[in-house]
Design an enzyme around this catalytic site. Structure first.
Site, PDB file in Angstrom:
ATOM      1  N   GLU A   9     -17.076  14.580  26.826  1.00 33.18           N
ATOM      2  CA  GLU A   9     -18.210  15.487  27.449  1.00 33.18           C
ATOM      3  C   GLU A   9     -18.076  15.741  28.772  1.00 33.18           C
ATOM      4  O   GLU A   9     -17.488  14.940  29.679  1.00 33.18           O
ATOM      5  CB  GLU A   9     -19.633  14.576  26.973  1.00 33.18           C
ATOM      6  N   SER A  49     -14.114   8.732  29.753  1.00 34.27           N
ATOM      7  CA  SER A  49     -13.451   7.354  29.340  1.00 34.27           C
ATOM      8  C   SER A  49     -14.559   6.409  28.634  1.00 34.27           C
ATOM      9  O   SER A  49     -14.264   5.628  27.915  1.00 34.27           O
ATOM     10  CB  SER A  49     -12.965   6.498  30.575  1.00 34.27           C
ATOM     11  N   ALA A  93      -3.652   9.762  17.346  1.00 35.70           N
ATOM     12  CA  ALA A  93      -2.943  10.753  18.137  1.00 35.70           C
ATOM     13  C   ALA A  93      -2.287   9.969  19.367  1.00 35.70           C
ATOM     14  O   ALA A  93      -1.213  10.553  19.723  1.00 35.70           O
ATOM     15  CB  ALA A  93      -4.007  11.653  18.780  1.00 35.70           C
ATOM     16  N   ARG A  94      -2.607   9.034  19.832  1.00 40.92           N
ATOM     17  CA  ARG A  94      -2.116   8.203  20.944  1.00 40.92           C
ATOM     18  C   ARG A  94      -0.622   7.754  20.252  1.00 40.92           C
ATOM     19  O   ARG A  94       0.309   7.559  21.063  1.00 40.92           O
ATOM     20  CB  ARG A  94      -2.700   7.104  21.226  1.00 40.92           C
ATOM     21  N   GLU A 137      -6.252  11.485  25.931  1.00 39.62           N
ATOM     22  CA  GLU A 137      -6.268  10.456  24.697  1.00 39.62           C
ATOM     23  C   GLU A 137      -6.296   9.045  25.296  1.00 39.62           C
ATOM     24  O   GLU A 137      -5.577   8.069  25.012  1.00 39.62           O
ATOM     25  CB  GLU A 137      -4.863  10.694  24.042  1.00 39.62           C
ATOM     26  N   GLY A 138      -7.183   9.059  26.373  1.00 33.71           N
ATOM     27  CA  GLY A 138      -7.226   7.638  26.925  1.00 33.71           C
ATOM     28  C   GLY A 138      -6.352   7.603  28.168  1.00 33.71           C
ATOM     29  O   GLY A 138      -5.137   7.646  28.063  1.00 33.71           O
ATOM     30  N   PHE A 162     -13.935  -3.466  31.494  1.00 35.15           N
ATOM     31  CA  PHE A 162     -14.389  -2.211  31.644  1.00 35.15           C
ATOM     32  C   PHE A 162     -15.836  -1.876  32.165  1.00 35.15           C
ATOM     33  O   PHE A 162     -16.052  -0.588  32.692  1.00 35.15           O
ATOM     34  CB  PHE A 162     -14.643  -1.345  30.126  1.00 35.15           C
TER      35      PHE A 162
END
Lengths: 408, 246
Positions: free
Chosen positions: A156, A161, A266-267, A387-388, A407
């Protein structure tokens, strides 16, 4: 032929339809670790890229145009959801084959690989993994055949992240939910027929749902002005009281693990894909350095060029071995998200550095579209972030080895 | 219609050729192999097109060791129904032709397809030999082929023009550029190829009638010399004195 200021013709004639002289590089005989099927898959996609992507990609990238006509060809070779079952029109292949497909597509362009990644890993995979049989039969064959283009809405405007902070939400309204919110940086959203979207329900639990183009209150404006992935279409998704039938909710998952499992898929593909971009840059730099003569000999004969080339092939070889081992683990169902993070992070950084070094070896020519390095380099800036991000993947490894969450 | 397509394994077109054993053998060290493009792009694909339009089966045949299975699988992935590999380490064109003829006789094929030549040894011999051994007509260098019933109308390129040939099945054909267009195997075809039959059969004994004595590389290209466009006298002197072409 170009003409210089003093009126003399030069030999440099930039052309977008360059001849693709790419050869694969396999310094450690990784091919010996592959099965016949893997080599067939890789070579088939390599042939397809040489035939369909290389002749047009510089032009589309320069114009920031989406080569949408490639969707049909991608579907025909089987690049959409290759590891999903044949029952749904997919390939039923293993994870190494999937990785090699991504490698060869990204050898052509990260944008082309992104289109296949999104369709396969972020749209078809969640519908297969978390969808009902009705949802699978309704969407998967058409997505595999390229009749539907899909996109994936997680990020968004204010939550990249940190997707758990998402604001998109659904409210129960009888036989449907009412969806509100917005998604950003969505590959293919402006052209998508099907959208897998993640939003919070009234209890704050993340739910996945399938949206279709044309639903009232749904719009997908395109994002312009990108200096990266220019041959790929990126947009937003805006939801204003979109009525989503309850039958469109993915029944098989609740919470952040839903979208994160798609991202792992995907990664994984990216960890393989970027090796293709790196190989293309290395291949071009190696050839250029053998042909470009300065001070009476090919520049490949100078130590500083050899240092660059030697380091490039060393890093590519390490990345190939990492990807192969990750693929073997994935085939056994043992690849952890943290292992995938490490490979994604390492290999993307590797590819970006190879692209930069290769660009240097090409000298001034390296900034033109006669060679692929600058395009790959600019594309890889996106791949480093999506993707990160590079940093987030580092924190995933950090948390995995220490057990301490850094984090927040 | 039963169609047989003979496929060879050849070094990749970018291979740097060198020799070993006192220049009597090709050095295979580090060589990547492909299916001979004339076999793959034209012979195999045209056979598949015929099958798709008129029904029938397409069988691939190759003479070689298990190393060749990769290219055979590729042929199956592109669309052939089954394959035969005559298990032999190779031999002369005559040896290979004998093996193929044996299998072709046993299978009673309506057409036997070859590429016009392999891109390594460029012999163009095997198709002609097989047609003789099978007592069938041989149409070489086909660039176009249409079927009506059992009659084929085939165009062949000849010096300065074209020749149109009509021939009834069974016959042997060698395929040149134009006969069909390359097909790239898709993922589904690759998966199906794993399940298609690849029958390995023993080679028949053949008395070799010729042997290779030695190979040699062409002379290295000499350096490129640049002559200023204004200096025609120097160019003429070089062409006359050094190159000796005028």
């Amino acid at each position: 032929m170009a003409v210089t200021e003093n009126g003399k013709a030069t030999s440099h004639t930039p052309t977008t339809a360059r001849v693709d002289r790419f050869r694969g590089h396999d310094y450690y005989n990784v091919d010996d670790l592959l099965e016949t099927e893997h080599i067939l898959v890789r070579d088939a996609v390599r042939d397809w890229v040489k035939q369909e992507v290389s002749p047009i990609i510089e032009d589309y990238s320069e114009r920031a145009a989406n080569p949408r006509h490639l969707v049909k060809g991608l579907a025909e070779i089987g690049a959409f959801g290759p590891s999903l079952p044949e029952k749904y029109g997919c390939g039923g292949m293993d994870e190494i084959s999937y990785g090699l497909i991504m490698q060869e597509l990204e050898r052509g362009d990260s944008g082309v690989r992104s289109a296949a990644s999104v369709q396969g890993s972020l749209v078809m995979y969640p519908i297969y993994r978390f969808g009902s049989e009705e949802q699978r039969m309704k969407y998967l064959p058409k997505l595999a055949a390229g009749e539907f283009i899909g996109c994936f809405g997680l990020t968004e405007p204010n939550h990249g992240s940190d997707p758990s902070g998402m604001l998109s939400n659904i409210k129960d309204d009888g036989d449907a939910y009412i969806l509100n919110g917005a998604k950003m940086w969505i590959t293919n959203s402006p052209i998508a027929d099907v959208m897998v979207v993640w939003a919070k329900d009234e209890e704050g639990v993340i739910r996945g749902m399938i949206l279709e183009k044309g639903m009232k209150g749904l719009s997908a404006p395109e994002i312009h002005g990108k200096w990266s992935l220019r041959a790929s279409c990126t947009g937003e998704l805006v939801f204003e009281d979109v009525r989503v039938p309850k039958a469109n909710i993915l029944p098989g998952v609740q919470g952040l693990k839903g979208p994160l499992s798609c991202l792992s898929k995907a990664r994984y593909g990216i960890a393989w894909g970027v090796i293709g971009a790196a190989m293309d840059c290395y291949d071009s730099a190696l050839r250029y350095s053998m042909e470009r003569v300065q001070f009476g000999k090919p520049i490949a004969g100078f130590q500083l060029t050899q240092k660059k080339l030697a380091e490039m092939i060393t890093e590519i070889t390490k990345a190939q071995l990492l990807a192969w081992r990750l693929g073997t683990l994935a085939n056994e169902g043992k690849a952890t998200p943290a292992q995938i993070s490490m490979a994604k992070r390492n290999n993307v950084q590797m590819a970006l550095e190879v692209a930069r070094e290769a660009r240097q070896i090409h000298g001034g020519m390296g900034i033109t579209n006669e060679y692929p390095c600058m395009r790959h380099m600019m594309n890889l800036e996106t791949v480093l972030t999506y993707e990160g991000t590079h940093d987030i993947h580092l924190l995933i490894t950090g948390m995995d080895v220490t057990g301490i969450n850094a984090f927040k | 219609m039963k169609l047989l397509v003979c496929v060879s394994k050849t070094p990749d077109t970018t291979t740097k050729v060198s020799f070993t054993d006192g220049d009597t053998a090709f050095d295979t060290q580090g060589v990547q192999y492909i299916m001979n493009p004339y076999d793959e792009w034209y012979a195999l694909v045209r056979a598949l097109e015929l099958k798709e339009s008129a029904g029938g089966t397409v069988t691939i045949i190759n003479v070689g060791t298990a190393d060749n299975d990769a290219i055979i699988r590729k042929g199956l992935a592109i669309g052939a129904d089954d394959a035969i590999r005559v298990d032999a380490a190779g031999g002369s064109a005559y040896f290979v032709a004998k093996q193929i003829a044996e299998q072709a006789k046993a299978g009673s094929y309506d057409m036997v397809f070859f590429g016009k030549e392999t891109i390594d040894y460029n012999g163009s011999q095997i198709g002609a030999m097989v047609s003789e051994m099978l007592d069938m007509p041989f149409i070489s260098y086909a660039t176009k082929m249409d079927m009506a019933g059992n009659t084929a109308t085939i165009a062949r390129d000849i010096e300065g023009g074209q020749e149109i040939v009509e021939v009834d099945t069974p016959f042997v054909l060698s395929a040149a550029k134009g006969l069909a267009e390359q097909r790239i195997p898709n993922m589904r075809g690759i998966m199906q190829a794993k399940r298609k039959p690849l029958n390995v059969v023993p080679a028949v004994a053949v008395d070799e009638k010729a042997s290779i004595v030695s190979y040699a590389l062409p002379p290295a290209k000499s350096d490129c010399r640049y002559v200023d466009a204004e200096n025609m006298d120097e160019l003429v002197a070089l062409l006359h004195g050094e190159a000796k072409v005028i």
